[in-house]
Design an enzyme around this catalytic site. Structure first.
Site, mmCIF file in Angstrom:
data_model
loop_
_atom_site.group_PDB
_atom_site.id
_atom_site.type_symbol
_atom_site.label_atom_id
_atom_site.label_comp_id
_atom_site.label_asym_id
_atom_site.label_seq_id
_atom_site.Cartn_x
_atom_site.Cartn_y
_atom_site.Cartn_z
ATOM 1 N N LYS A 44 0.752 -1.069 -0.087
ATOM 2 C CA LYS A 44 -0.047 0.050 0.049
ATOM 3 C C LYS A 44 0.819 1.253 -0.065
ATOM 4 O O LYS A 44 0.063 2.387 0.319
ATOM 5 C CB LYS A 44 -1.122 0.304 1.113
ATOM 6 C CG LYS A 44 -1.771 -1.139 1.433
ATOM 7 C CD LYS A 44 -2.314 -1.736 0.189
ATOM 8 C CE LYS A 44 -3.348 -0.907 -0.530
ATOM 9 N NZ LYS A 44 -3.661 -1.812 -1.669
ATOM 10 N N HIS A 100 7.200 -7.668 -1.833
ATOM 11 C CA HIS A 100 6.825 -7.023 -0.417
ATOM 12 C C HIS A 100 7.809 -7.655 0.697
ATOM 13 O O HIS A 100 7.511 -7.384 1.856
ATOM 14 C CB HIS A 100 5.292 -7.041 -0.040
ATOM 15 C CG HIS A 100 4.327 -6.383 -1.005
ATOM 16 N ND1 HIS A 100 4.637 -5.182 -1.416
ATOM 17 C CD2 HIS A 100 3.264 -6.916 -1.651
ATOM 18 C CE1 HIS A 100 3.438 -4.763 -2.404
ATOM 19 N NE2 HIS A 100 2.666 -5.720 -2.363
ATOM 20 N N SER A 130 -4.878 3.005 3.809
ATOM 21 C CA SER A 130 -4.964 2.385 2.605
ATOM 22 C C SER A 130 -5.199 0.793 2.772
ATOM 23 O O SER A 130 -5.933 0.055 2.010
ATOM 24 C CB SER A 130 -3.817 2.557 1.764
ATOM 25 O OG SER A 130 -3.842 2.030 0.482
HETATM 26 P P1 A3P Z 1 -4.985 4.876 -1.579
HETATM 27 O O1 A3P Z 1 -5.438 3.546 -0.945
HETATM 28 O O2 A3P Z 1 -4.605 5.742 -0.235
HETATM 29 O O3 A3P Z 1 -5.563 5.599 -2.313
HETATM 30 P P2 A3P Z 1 -0.020 -0.269 -3.458
HETATM 31 O O4 A3P Z 1 -0.184 -0.292 -4.986
HETATM 32 O O5 A3P Z 1 1.213 -0.373 -2.892
HETATM 33 O O6 A3P Z 1 -0.995 -1.571 -3.203
HETATM 34 O O7 A3P Z 1 -0.500 1.038 -3.208
HETATM 35 C C1 A3P Z 1 -2.090 1.377 -3.481
HETATM 36 C C2 A3P Z 1 -2.098 2.893 -3.214
HETATM 37 O O8 A3P Z 1 -1.636 3.769 -4.175
HETATM 38 C C3 A3P Z 1 -3.404 3.163 -2.936
HETATM 39 O O9 A3P Z 1 -3.555 4.367 -2.079
HETATM 40 C C4 A3P Z 1 -3.445 3.902 -4.535
HETATM 41 O O10 A3P Z 1 -4.756 4.704 -4.754
HETATM 42 C C5 A3P Z 1 -2.178 4.538 -4.944
HETATM 43 N N1 A3P Z 1 -1.934 4.678 -6.202
HETATM 44 C C6 A3P Z 1 -2.207 4.054 -7.183
HETATM 45 N N2 A3P Z 1 -1.738 4.392 -8.090
HETATM 46 C C7 A3P Z 1 -1.601 5.898 -8.094
HETATM 47 C C8 A3P Z 1 -1.169 7.008 -9.108
HETATM 48 N N3 A3P Z 1 -0.867 6.800 -10.251
HETATM 49 N N4 A3P Z 1 -0.937 8.189 -8.225
HETATM 50 C C9 A3P Z 1 -1.208 8.273 -6.759
HETATM 51 N N5 A3P Z 1 -1.581 7.294 -6.151
HETATM 52 C C10 A3P Z 1 -1.618 6.007 -6.858
#
Ligand code: A3P
Length: 286
Positions: A44, A100, A130
């Site tokens: 996340k 991870h 998140s």
């Molecule tokens: P939120 O849940 O706070 O919106 P991961 O890929 O490690 O699972 O992380 C997911 C988080 O990255 C989510 O956060 C998601 O919205 C955010 N995210 C994914 N793509 C993104 C982008 N292009 N710009 C900003 N945040 C992004």
């Protein structure tokens, strides 16, 4: 779900696609190549975003690949048995891989290789929020019943992949290595262009200005939200219910909409205790 977590070396893992025998084999036997480009994060923290950027750097901004191949096939997760098989079967570049895993469980071969690793760090309070939405709405691991409960679990490390504090502390010991680049989610949000330029410099790749614009345009939050391939398209609905998106809010500071003053204080106290000795500039999100 028959089990809440898969446990390995005292760390809880999701129950889907992960098993202790595989984790042991990855740690001891997986040989990383010098040309590998590895995304490592605590879940996340912006993993999918970085993979989108790396994929687009590879195609010089052309979105065809990211729109036709799921994230997990473009940059497979080594700790997942399915991801591992995808890497083994892969015949063509780019050598993108994801993990991870905490440092102590990472493939030993990395530490003597020239493989390049990018580690993304994000404000753990936003990681917590998140993660709460992610683990609550998917069937990958133990589901929290409330944010209060998940908050306690997070501080104790009773969450998938274990303690954020231990994960970051462990990986930050590698931050000065030539083949490791540490980025923060917050910097990426504030100045994505500089972030892509830094990544290109680190990887020794050059993009024309128009190509750089395309990388930025196609990896924006809105573009990713609309890209089915960036939002776990291959995972069966009983594990990730239909309509769920990785791209939830994509902002910094969402924790302020959720934490009580008492939680903020408790979090700060734990943070200070656990991260003592690390340079504060690593954690410049507020
Ligand atoms: P939120 O849940 O706070 O919106 P991961 O890929 O490690 O699972 O992380 C997911 C988080 O990255 C989510 O956060 C998601 O919205 C955010 N995210 C994914 N793509 C993104 C982008 N292009 N710009 C900003 N945040 C992004």
């Amino acid at each position: 779900m028959a089990q809440d977590y898969v446990w390995y070396q005292g760390i809880p893992f999701p129950v889907v696609y992960i098993c202790p025998e595989h984790l042991k084999a990855v740690h001891e036997k997986l040989v990383l190549k010098d040309e590998d480009i590895i995304t490592v994060t605590y879940p996340k923290s912006g993993t999918h975003w970085l993979i989108e950027v790396l994929s687009l750097i590879h195609t010089k901004g052309d979105p065809n690949w990211i729109r036709s191949v799921p994230t997990g096939l473009r940059s497979p997760w080594i700790e997942s048995e399915v991801g591992f098989q995808t890497i083994k079967d892969r015949k063509e570049d780019p050598p993108l891989i994801t993990s991870h895993l905490p440092i102590q469980l990472f493939p030993k071969s990395f530490f003597t290789s020239k493989a390049k690793m990018i580690y993304v760090i994000r404000n753990p309070k936003d990681v917590l929020i998140s993660g709460y939405y992610f683990w609550r709405f998917t069937n990958l691991a133990k589901k929290p019943e409330s944010l209060e409960q998940f908050f306690e679990w997070f501080l104790q490390g009773y969450v998938p992949y274990g303690s954020w504090f231990d994960h970051v502390r462990g990986w930050m010991s590698m931050r000065e290595k030539e083949n490791v680049l540490v980025l923060s989610y917050e910097q990426m949000k504030k100045d994505p262009r500089s972030m892509v330029e830094r990544i290109c410099g680190f990887l020794g790749k050059a993009l024309e200005p128009g190509e750089l614009d395309l990388v930025l345009e196609n990896s924006s939050f809105l573009a990713m939200k609309e890209n089915k391939m960036s939002n776990l398209p291959c995972i069966p609905e009983e594990i990730v219910p239909a309509g769920f998106k990785i791209t939830r809010k994509g902002i910094t500071g969402d924790w302020k909409n959720h934490f009580t003053p008492a939680q903020t204080q408790a979090f700060e106290e734990t943070f200070q205790k656990k991260m003592v000795g690390l340079p504060p500039e690593l954690f410049s999100w507020d």
